[in-house]
Scaffold this motif. Structure first.
Motif, short mmCIF file in Angstrom:
data_model
loop_
_atom_site.label_atom_id
_atom_site.label_comp_id
_atom_site.label_asym_id
_atom_site.label_seq_id
_atom_site.Cartn_x
_atom_site.Cartn_y
_atom_site.Cartn_z
N GLN A 152 0.83 -1.21 0.00
CA GLN A 152 0.00 0.00 0.00
C GLN A 152 0.86 1.26 0.00
O GLN A 152 0.55 2.23 -0.68
CB GLN A 152 -0.92 0.01 1.23
CG GLN A 152 -2.14 -0.84 1.07
CD GLN A 152 -3.07 -0.65 2.25
OE1 GLN A 152 -2.64 -0.31 3.34
NE2 GLN A 152 -4.34 -0.92 2.03
N LEU A 153 1.96 1.24 0.75
CA LEU A 153 2.86 2.38 0.79
C LEU A 153 3.47 2.66 -0.58
O LEU A 153 3.52 3.79 -1.05
CB LEU A 153 3.95 2.17 1.84
CG LEU A 153 5.00 3.27 1.95
CD1 LEU A 153 4.37 4.55 2.47
CD2 LEU A 153 6.15 2.84 2.82
N VAL A 154 3.93 1.59 -1.24
CA VAL A 154 4.54 1.75 -2.56
C VAL A 154 3.52 2.27 -3.55
O VAL A 154 3.81 3.17 -4.35
CB VAL A 154 5.18 0.42 -3.02
CG1 VAL A 154 5.61 0.48 -4.49
CG2 VAL A 154 6.35 0.06 -2.15
N ARG A 155 2.30 1.74 -3.52
CA ARG A 155 1.26 2.22 -4.44
C ARG A 155 0.95 3.70 -4.19
O ARG A 155 0.78 4.48 -5.12
CB ARG A 155 -0.02 1.39 -4.26
CG ARG A 155 -0.05 0.14 -5.09
CD ARG A 155 -1.45 -0.43 -5.09
NE ARG A 155 -1.81 -0.80 -3.72
CZ ARG A 155 -1.94 -2.04 -3.28
NH1 ARG A 155 -1.76 -3.04 -4.09
NH2 ARG A 155 -2.27 -2.28 -2.03
N SER A 156 0.89 4.11 -2.93
CA SER A 156 0.58 5.50 -2.60
C SER A 156 1.68 6.43 -3.09
O SER A 156 1.41 7.49 -3.67
CB SER A 156 0.41 5.62 -1.09
OG SER A 156 0.25 6.96 -0.73
N VAL A 157 2.94 6.04 -2.89
CA VAL A 157 4.05 6.89 -3.32
C VAL A 157 4.10 6.98 -4.84
O VAL A 157 4.29 8.07 -5.40
CB VAL A 157 5.38 6.37 -2.73
CG1 VAL A 157 6.58 7.07 -3.36
CG2 VAL A 157 5.40 6.54 -1.23
N THR A 158 3.94 5.90 -5.53
CA THR A 158 4.01 5.94 -6.99
C THR A 158 2.84 6.70 -7.58
O THR A 158 3.01 7.44 -8.55
CB THR A 158 4.07 4.52 -7.59
OG1 THR A 158 2.95 3.77 -7.12
CG2 THR A 158 5.36 3.83 -7.23
N SER A 159 1.64 6.56 -7.00
CA SER A 159 0.50 7.30 -7.56
C SER A 159 0.66 8.81 -7.28
O SER A 159 0.26 9.63 -8.10
CB SER A 159 -0.81 6.79 -6.98
OG SER A 159 -0.87 7.04 -5.60
N ALA A 160 1.27 9.18 -6.16
CA ALA A 160 1.51 10.60 -5.89
C ALA A 160 2.57 11.16 -6.83
O ALA A 160 2.49 12.30 -7.27
CB ALA A 160 1.94 10.79 -4.44
N GLY A 161 3.58 10.35 -7.18
CA GLY A 161 4.63 10.80 -8.08
C GLY A 161 4.16 10.90 -9.51
O GLY A 161 4.68 11.69 -10.29
N MET A 162 3.19 10.09 -9.93
CA MET A 162 2.72 10.08 -11.31
C MET A 162 1.54 11.03 -11.53
O MET A 162 1.11 11.20 -12.65
CB MET A 162 2.26 8.67 -11.69
CG MET A 162 3.28 7.60 -11.40
SD MET A 162 4.43 7.37 -12.66
CE MET A 162 3.87 6.21 -13.77
N ALA A 163 1.05 11.65 -10.50
CA ALA A 163 -0.12 12.52 -10.62
C ALA A 163 0.24 13.80 -11.36
O ALA A 163 1.40 14.22 -11.40
CB ALA A 163 -0.66 12.86 -9.24
#
Length: 184
Positions: A152-163
């Protein structure tokens, strides 16, 4: 000895109104005769005019005087309050000149300690009224989460970086219109 004559109503038996006592006859006042008896001289007219003029001049002045007295009293109270505040500030200044007071304030406000001292900070220093009566039960078992927190942490960080880039909302300021002219 002089002869006295009675008023005409008493002599003739007069007409008495029913319900009145015999000595309580109505006495009429002749206003014209009364006003005719007042003699006004030029001096009295001038003095009466001066009294009226003085009244018109002095009444507003007296009102202004009372207003100024109230303002003076309010300002004196303000000065007294300022003097008390200055006295309090001077007393506090004198306290800050005392090294013991400075040490106490540094310990209380900034948590300074002397070398070798141990400080204990109480975390939950609540008043007795604010402490919950029945605390939540503590379980003896270790609970396991149903999801993988690392994923969940990795998904949250990557989605914030790709936004897309997010702009802070500006209230009351319109968005700038894109320019239609090509840049040189």
């Amino acid at each position: 000895m002089a002869k006295t004559t009675a008023p005409p109503s008493a002599v003739s038996g007069g007409s008495r109104t029913p319900g009145r006592a015999p000595g309580a006859e109505r006495r009429q006042v002749d206003v014209r005769a009364w006003l005719g008896g007042i003699r006004l001289s030029g001096f009295m007219v001038i003095m009466l005019g001066l009294v009226v003029l003085a009244t018109f001049v002095l009444v507003p002045t007296f009102g202004t005087y009372l207003d100024q007295q109230q303002q003076i009293e309010a300002l004196e109270q303000s000065v007294q309050a300022s003097r008390e505040e200055v006295a309090e500030l001077e007393a506090e200044s004198d306290r800050w000149k005392d090294p013991a007071y400075i040490t106490t304030q540094a310990r209380e406000r900034l948590y300074y300690v002397r070398p070798g001292e141990v400080v204990y900070l109480v975390d939950n220093d609540l008043e007795a009224a604010l402490v919950p009566q029945e605390p939540d039960p503590i379980s003896d078992e270790v609970a396991e989460t149903r999801t993988d927190w690392m994923a969940q942490l990795v998904r949250s960080v990557t989605s914030a970086g790709m936004a897309d880039v997010i702009r802070a909302p500006t209230i009351g300021v319109p968005d700038p219109a894109p320019s239609t002219t090509p840049a040189p």
